[in-house]
Design a protein around this motif. Structure first.
Motif, PDB file in Angstrom:
ATOM      1  N   GLU A  54     -34.501 -37.781  -3.483  1.00 40.84           N
ATOM      2  CA  GLU A  54     -33.098 -37.968  -3.102  1.00 40.84           C
ATOM      3  C   GLU A  54     -32.966 -39.243  -2.267  1.00 40.84           C
ATOM      4  OE1 GLU A  54     -31.921 -34.456  -1.009  1.00 40.84           O
ATOM      5  OE2 GLU A  54     -32.126 -33.214  -2.793  1.00 40.84           O
ATOM      6  N   SER A  55     -31.775 -39.796  -2.286  1.00 40.51           N
ATOM      7  CA  SER A  55     -31.379 -40.868  -1.358  1.00 40.51           C
ATOM      8  C   SER A  55     -32.302 -42.093  -1.404  1.00 40.51           C
ATOM      9  CB  SER A  55     -31.346 -40.327   0.076  1.00 40.51           C
ATOM     10  OG  SER A  55     -30.570 -39.160   0.128  1.00 40.51           O
ATOM     11  N   ASN A 103     -33.042 -45.679   7.840  1.00 41.29           N
ATOM     12  CA  ASN A 103     -32.579 -46.366   6.630  1.00 41.29           C
ATOM     13  C   ASN A 103     -33.364 -47.647   6.365  1.00 41.29           C
ATOM     14  OD1 ASN A 103     -30.555 -44.419   6.366  1.00 41.29           O
ATOM     15  ND2 ASN A 103     -29.233 -45.563   7.748  1.00 41.29           N
ATOM     16  N   ASP A 157     -29.864 -40.750  -6.661  1.00 42.02           N
ATOM     17  CA  ASP A 157     -28.961 -39.590  -6.630  1.00 42.02           C
ATOM     18  C   ASP A 157     -28.051 -39.501  -7.855  1.00 42.02           C
ATOM     19  OD1 ASP A 157     -30.034 -38.794  -4.252  1.00 42.02           O
ATOM     20  OD2 ASP A 157     -28.526 -39.778  -3.019  1.00 42.02           O
ATOM     21  N   MET A 175     -31.167 -42.795   3.947  1.00 42.40           N
ATOM     22  CA  MET A 175     -31.456 -43.566   2.741  1.00 42.40           C
ATOM     23  C   MET A 175     -32.766 -44.323   2.936  1.00 42.40           C
ATOM     24  SD  MET A 175     -29.023 -43.163   0.487  1.00 42.40           S
ATOM     25  CE  MET A 175     -29.266 -44.522  -0.648  1.00 42.40           C
ATOM     26  N   ILE A 209     -26.084 -37.833   3.999  1.00 40.38           N
ATOM     27  CA  ILE A 209     -26.298 -38.760   2.883  1.00 40.38           C
ATOM     28  C   ILE A 209     -26.505 -40.175   3.413  1.00 40.38           C
ATOM     29  CG2 ILE A 209     -25.233 -39.805   0.850  1.00 40.38           C
ATOM     30  CD1 ILE A 209     -23.785 -37.108   0.445  1.00 40.38           C
TER      31      ILE A 209
END
Ligand SMILES: C[S@@+](CC[C@H](N)C(=O)[O-])C[C@H]1O[C@@H](n2cnc3c(N)ncnc32)[C@H](O)[C@@H]1O
Length: 212
Positions: A63-64, A160, A86, A18, A14
């Protein structure tokens, strides 16, 4: 696998995958606005399309992903609306639906800390420096500009990433100075000046492609 290992693995998956976008709405309203005239709210339509392009896939949600809108228009600037894919519920990709949740967020009292105004939607009262200070503790910040380095060449190495871009008015010189204090690099997706939502679509495409 033991419980702790599973938790750590989940946490890493998770936390380390990101992606984010921060769009500066130079005139975007910080007060009540009508869903019958979304462009009239300081071009809130652009910001709604940015959210839609950042978050939605065909019949699903990425997602993310986080999207931050820095709203700098009257009457109460600055306001930041954050969308976390999310946790997001009750939003569909059309501008009216997105604008409805932004309008709802603007009805809440904004503080320095985030207030959740709908599942996956938050508001706060941060300026650009405060926001980038917070975001740079986790994200690597990239400034999107036509004359930057080719995103395709960097995409595979990005961890990220959070991309900062302007609306139809671009990014003011003083804001650009602030962004460049935090940015790892300036990245470009074309030599042409594109619309903000197009930049988001293409950046997502390049990052998805690099991850395949
Ligand atoms: C519609 S453009 C801004 C146009 C505005 N007239 C200007 O001169 O800055 C919106 C934002 O998208 C980003 N952008 C536009 N074209 C880009 C490109 N080819 N590569 C990277 N970012 C781009 C920039 O961050 C820009 O502020």
């Amino acid at each position: 696998m033991c419980g702790i290992c599973l938790l750590t693995l989940t946490y890493n998956i998770i936390i380390y995958h990101m992606r984010g976008f921060l769009v500066i709405g130079n005139k975007a309203t910080t007060g009540p606005f009508s869903l019958k005239n979304i462009p009239g709210a300081g071009r809130m339509d652009i910001l709604c399309r940015c959210i839609s392009q950042a978050i939605f896939l065909s019949h699903s949600i990425r997602e993310s992903m986080e999207v931050y809108l820095l709203l700098l228009g009257n009457p109460n600037p600055p306001r930041v609306v954050k969308i976390r894919s999310d946790e997001l519920r009750g939003m569909s990709p059309d501008e009216r639906s997105v604008a409805g949740l932004i309008r709802k967020a603007l009805k809440f009292k904004a503080r320095e800390k985030w207030t959740e105004t709908n599942s996956g939607v938050f508001i706060s009262k941060k300026d650009l420096i405060g926001l980038l200070e917070e975001l740079s503790s986790f994200y690597r910040i990239y400034y999107m500009r036509e004359d930057g380095k080719d995103l395709r060449k960097l995409a595979g190495k990005m961890k990220n990433p959070l991309f900062v871009l302007g609306d139809h008015l671009g990014v003011k010189k003083e804001d650009e100075k602030v962004i460049l204090q935090f940015a790892e690099d300036i990245v470009s997706i074309s030599k042409l000046s594109l619309m903000a939502e197009q930049c988001i679509t293409i950046a997502n495409y390049e990052l998805d492609r690099a991850a395949q």
